[in-house]
Structures are given as C-alpha cells and as structure tokens.
Scaffold this active site. Structure first.
Site, PDB file in Angstrom:
ATOM      1  N   ASP A   1     -35.061   5.634   4.853  1.00 33.99           N
ATOM      2  CA  ASP A   1     -35.159   6.133   6.235  1.00 33.99           C
ATOM      3  C   ASP A   1     -35.923   5.208   7.177  1.00 33.99           C
ATOM      4  O   ASP A   1     -36.089   5.536   8.345  1.00 33.99           O
ATOM      5  CB  ASP A   1     -35.890   7.491   6.246  1.00 33.99           C
ATOM      6  CG  ASP A   1     -35.409   8.399   5.151  1.00 33.99           C
ATOM      7  OD1 ASP A   1     -34.251   8.830   5.235  1.00 33.99           O
ATOM      8  OD2 ASP A   1     -36.163   8.631   4.192  1.00 33.99           O
TER       9      ASP A   1
ATOM     10  N   HIS B   1       2.884  -2.266   8.520  1.00 37.19           N
ATOM     11  CA  HIS B   1       1.501  -2.699   8.771  1.00 37.19           C
ATOM     12  C   HIS B   1       1.306  -4.087   8.178  1.00 37.19           C
ATOM     13  O   HIS B   1       1.691  -4.338   7.036  1.00 37.19           O
ATOM     14  CB  HIS B   1       0.545  -1.682   8.124  1.00 37.19           C
ATOM     15  CG  HIS B   1      -0.894  -1.905   8.452  1.00 37.19           C
ATOM     16  ND1 HIS B   1      -1.359  -2.037   9.736  1.00 37.19           N
ATOM     17  CD2 HIS B   1      -1.991  -2.023   7.647  1.00 37.19           C
ATOM     18  CE1 HIS B   1      -2.671  -2.211   9.719  1.00 37.19           C
ATOM     19  NE2 HIS B   1      -3.081  -2.216   8.466  1.00 37.19           N
TER      20      HIS B   1
ATOM     21  N   CYS C   1     -35.687   0.661   3.444  1.00 42.13           N
ATOM     22  CA  CYS C   1     -35.909   1.909   2.699  1.00 42.13           C
ATOM     23  C   CYS C   1     -34.799   2.913   3.061  1.00 42.13           C
ATOM     24  O   CYS C   1     -33.938   2.625   3.884  1.00 42.13           O
ATOM     25  CB  CYS C   1     -37.258   2.527   3.058  1.00 42.13           C
ATOM     26  SG  CYS C   1     -38.655   1.427   2.846  1.00 42.13           S
TER      27      CYS C   1
ATOM     28  N   ARG D   1       0.856  -1.188   0.000  1.00 42.45           N
ATOM     29  CA  ARG D   1       0.000   0.000   0.000  1.00 42.45           C
ATOM     30  C   ARG D   1       0.894   1.241   0.000  1.00 42.45           C
ATOM     31  O   ARG D   1       1.231   1.746  -1.054  1.00 42.45           O
ATOM     32  CB  ARG D   1      -0.922  -0.074   1.228  1.00 42.45           C
ATOM     33  CG  ARG D   1      -2.175   0.713   1.129  1.00 42.45           C
ATOM     34  CD  ARG D   1      -3.206   0.336   2.192  1.00 42.45           C
ATOM     35  NE  ARG D   1      -2.773   0.494   3.572  1.00 42.45           N
ATOM     36  CZ  ARG D   1      -3.581   0.328   4.626  1.00 42.45           C
ATOM     37  NH1 ARG D   1      -4.835  -0.014   4.451  1.00 42.45           N
ATOM     38  NH2 ARG D   1      -3.131   0.482   5.848  1.00 42.45           N
TER      39      ARG D   1
HETATM   40  C1  LIG Z   1      -1.563   1.647   9.434  1.00 43.49           C
HETATM   41  C2  LIG Z   1      -2.617   1.093  10.356  1.00 43.49           C
HETATM   42  N1  LIG Z   1      -2.278   0.752  11.603  1.00 43.49           N
HETATM   43  C3  LIG Z   1      -3.177   0.245  12.479  1.00 43.49           C
HETATM   44  C4  LIG Z   1      -4.484   0.045  12.106  1.00 43.49           C
HETATM   45  C5  LIG Z   1      -5.441  -0.567  13.092  1.00 43.49           C
HETATM   46  O1  LIG Z   1      -5.806  -1.858  12.651  1.00 43.49           O
HETATM   47  P1  LIG Z   1      -6.841  -2.729  13.496  1.00 43.49           P
HETATM   48  O2  LIG Z   1      -8.118  -1.981  13.465  1.00 43.49           O
HETATM   49  O3  LIG Z   1      -6.921  -4.013  12.740  1.00 43.49           O
HETATM   50  O4  LIG Z   1      -6.270  -2.850  14.858  1.00 43.49           O
HETATM   51  C6  LIG Z   1      -4.875   0.370  10.816  1.00 43.49           C
HETATM   52  C7  LIG Z   1      -6.258   0.136  10.410  1.00 43.49           C
HETATM   53  O5  LIG Z   1      -6.581  -0.290   9.346  1.00 43.49           O
HETATM   54  C8  LIG Z   1      -3.923   0.913   9.914  1.00 43.49           C
HETATM   55  O6  LIG Z   1      -4.259   1.241   8.666  1.00 43.49           O
END
Ligand SMILES: Cc1ncc(COP(=O)(O)O)c(C=O)c1O
Length: 400
Positions: free
Chosen positions: A319, A168, A317, A138
């Site tokens: 609302d 991450h 719907c 990413r």
């Molecule tokens: C870079 C990063 N760190 C931490 C998190 C937290 O992840 P989680 O909600 O799975 O603990 C996210 C959430 O997507 C994230 O994008």
C-alpha cells in the site's frame, strides 16, 4: 463532502479522449466509422466515461471483450451499438438480447446453439459479427468453407442477424508490415469468397489503432480504436513515426503521507534493499502493488514532486512506496505525480512499461478498483467515480 478518503487518484482528461478521436477522424476515410474499444474498463480509464466521451466526439459504436462489460455500459444508459469482441458462452446469449448487444461468432455450431437458446428463451433477435482468423491464431474461422458454414447457419437463424465481419491484426504495430499485409490479403480473399457465393456483406472491419495509423485505407466500415483513444501509441516504433499526434489522457497522482530526513544511515522498506545517507529526505506515498503499481518498480522508477524527479527507493510495498525527495521544503499533503506531467517533467506510461518490462497497454489496466477516478474537462472536475465504494459524485462535492 470528500468523495473518497485516500490521497491517491487517477485523473482522466476527457479533452484528450476527444482530441484523440478527432485525430483519427481526420486520419481515416470520411466513410469509415470509429468503434471505440473500452474493454478492461476503458484500459483502466473508466469504460462508461470514456465511452460517453468517445461517442460524443465522433465514435459511433463501442466494443468490449465480454458481455458483462457490455451490460455495464447499457446499465449506465449508453444506447449506442455495443459489440462483444470475445467469446460469449451460449447460456448468456439471452442477456445480450435483453440489452441489445451484438456478439461475435466464429463457429457454425455456436450459431446453432445460440439460436436454440434464444428460441427457448423467447428472446428478441441479436446482431452477430463473424470473426475471421487471418493470422492472429486466437478466435475466428480460418477458411472460406468454414466461413460459409457460419454465414449459412446465421441465414437459417431467425434470432441471429448477420451484422458484421472482422479480423484482428497481430503485427500491425511493427516496422515490418509483411505479416499485416498477408493478413489483409487473407481477409480480402475471405470477403471475395462471400461475394462469389452471392452474399451481401454487412459491416466490415479490421483495423486496430496500429493498422488505422499505418493503413487508413483499410478502414472499411469502421476502425476499432483502442490504445490510440487513450492517447498512447501501440508500439515505440509507431510513437517514433508520429503519424498522428496523440494526447495521453491518464495521470496517476498522490499526496505525501510522511516526510523524514535521515539523521544517520537509514534502511528503507522490506528487505532493507536501500540505505538512505545522512541528510537524505525520504517521503512515503500511499500507493502500492495492491493498487496495480508494480512491485517491479522497486528501486527503479521515479515520481514527480515540485517539478523534479524523485527516485523510488526500497521495495514497493502493498500500500505504500518511499521516494527520495530533492526539495528541502517537502511537506505532508504535497501533490506527487506517479504517471503523467508535472511542470516540464513527464513520467509517461511508455517509460513505466519499459521499466516493468511490458507494453504501455498493461500499465493503466493494472490500476484497479482501489483507486478513485477523477474526470476533468477544460481543467474542471466533471465527476468522480470510486470503484471501491461504487459511488458516483458530481463535481461540486470534490475537494481534491
Ligand atoms: C479484437 C480487437 N479489436 C481491437 C482492439 C483494439 O486494439 P488497440 O488497442 O491496439 O487499438 C483489440 C484490443 O486488443 C482487440 O482485441
């Protein structure tokens, strides 16, 4: 005075947020901090209220996805460190400086441009965490050479202080841990390359909720606690493992707006996809897909009324929805639980996610600005916030 004029609201149990922070505090090493991830308005729970509760329960910093979300926290008076995890356009870095917000960098060129912008603006220095991409694909630098370029660019930038480095995980919530382990090895190799080049490491972090649950020993300086903060498990697999006991914080409630008993066969909602039999009691509830209650729950989900399940009948719907009520004494104004517990019954966000074909994360994130948020501590309402009218009301004005 009634703080909002609709009979549908979210309740957030602040005791649950506290219990979840404390559960992770006990689970991870004592030297590891907790960064509470409150992006997407605290996964729909309210970033400011959850952030404040997390900080007073043992978290030491907050994280969001974008700078605007960070500014909201500062405007609410939160002074703890706040990190923007996503990309920040260079034109906005002076705003981060003005509010003392840390940003994420994953490119030497961005660092150089940010330095030029802060110099031009005569701004104060800001803290920068470097994002490394070890297998998420990413954002982030992917190899040691690129990483050293970013570090050196930071060292040459008087307005950018290198305060963190992180990665991450893509698959830490799965039974097969091989991808997470491979990512962690790549992260360790990048850290080693930095040490070999004589660099002193700033704050190091890699664990999201799933990784913190499964590999607490990978906590380094802090974990980034997202979904677990809200009492939800990152995956059905980890819920089943139950490494930690978590407490869901969010309930979605409403009140019956209309009740009728079919005298003869009666079709319900758009498309007439449901026909009530004579004698069936149908209640109308004031919530719909424009609130973030998915239309995919048409003729599928259920709600809780008088401690029993009442199936959603007909199409959701914009609302309103209709439900088939079991109780013969149902009345306008009766409380109905759409998500959460009532008596012995529960409609969990996991159940709803399963019906909609998504992950539990998305269900509270979908609940939008049309729904007031009611905060409770020890059962008492502490505050109400209605994003639609942007009004804060203290507890004493609440009569819901
Ligand atoms: C870079 C990063 N760190 C931490 C998190 C937290 O992840 P989680 O909600 O799975 O603990 C996210 C959430 O997507 C994230 O994008």
């Amino acid at each position: 005075m009634k703080p909002f004029c609709r009979d549908t609201w979210v309740e957030v149990d602040l005791n649950a947020i506290r219990a979840n922070v404390e559960a992770f505090r006990r689970h991870i090493p004592a030297a590891t901090g907790i960064m509470a991830v409150v992006k997407a308005d605290g996964y729909g729970h309210g970033a400011v209220h959850v952030g404040q509760e997390a900080l007073s329960s043992g978290a030491d910093s907050l994280a969001v996805a974008m700078l605007d979300e960070a500014v909201v926290l500062r405007e609410a008076g939160i002074t703890a460190p706040v990190l923007v995890l996503g990309y920040t356009p260079v034109e906005s870095v002076a705003i981060a400086s003005r509010w003392g917000i840390e940003l994420t960098a994953s490119h030497a060129e961005w660092v150089e441009q940010a330095e030029a912008e802060l110099t031009r603006a005569g701004a104060q220095p800001i803290g920068i965490h470097i994002k490394t991409d070890t297998g998420m694909g990413r954002l982030g630098v992917r190899d040691a050479d690129e990483l050293l370029q970013v570090v050196e660019a930071l060292e040459h930038s008087p307005h950018l202080n290198w305060t963190g480095i992180f990665t991450h995980f893509a698959c830490a919530d799965e039974e097969d841990t091989s991808h997470a382990r491979a990512q962690h090895e790549r992260f360790q190799a990048l850290l080693s390359a930095l040490r070999t080049a004589g660099k002193t490491l700033p704050r190091v972090h890699c664990c999201n909720t799933a990784a913190a649950m499964v590999f607490p020993e990978w906590g380094y300086d802090t974990i980034r606690l997202g979904i677990g903060l809200y009492g939800l498990y990152p995956s059905p697999y980890l819920k089943q493992q139950a490494v930690l006991q978590l407490t869901p914080a969010l309930s979605l409630k409403t009140r019956i707006a209309h009740v009728k008993t079919a005298a003869e066969a009666m079709t319900v909602s758009y498309g007439a996809t449901y026909t009530a039999k004579p004698g069936e009691t149908i209640a109308t509830l004031p919530i719909g897909y424009a609130d973030g209650f998915s239309r995919l729950l048409s003729n599928r989900g259920a709600v809780l009324h008088a401690g029993s399940r009442a199936p959603i009948v007909g199409r959701v719907c914009m609302d309103q929805i209709m439900v088939k009520i079991q109780s013969e004494t149902a009345q306008v104004g009766d409380e109905v639980v759409l998500y959460g517990r009532q008596g012995m019954e529960e409609i969990s966000l996991d159940e709803v996610a399963g019906l909609v074909g998504t992950i539990n994360y998305e269900i509270p994130c979908m609940l939008n600005y049309r729904i007031p948020r009611v905060y409770r501590r020890d059962g008492e309402v502490t505050e109400v916030f209605h994003p639609l009218t942007m009004t804060h009301r203290p507890a004493h004005s609440v009569n819901n």
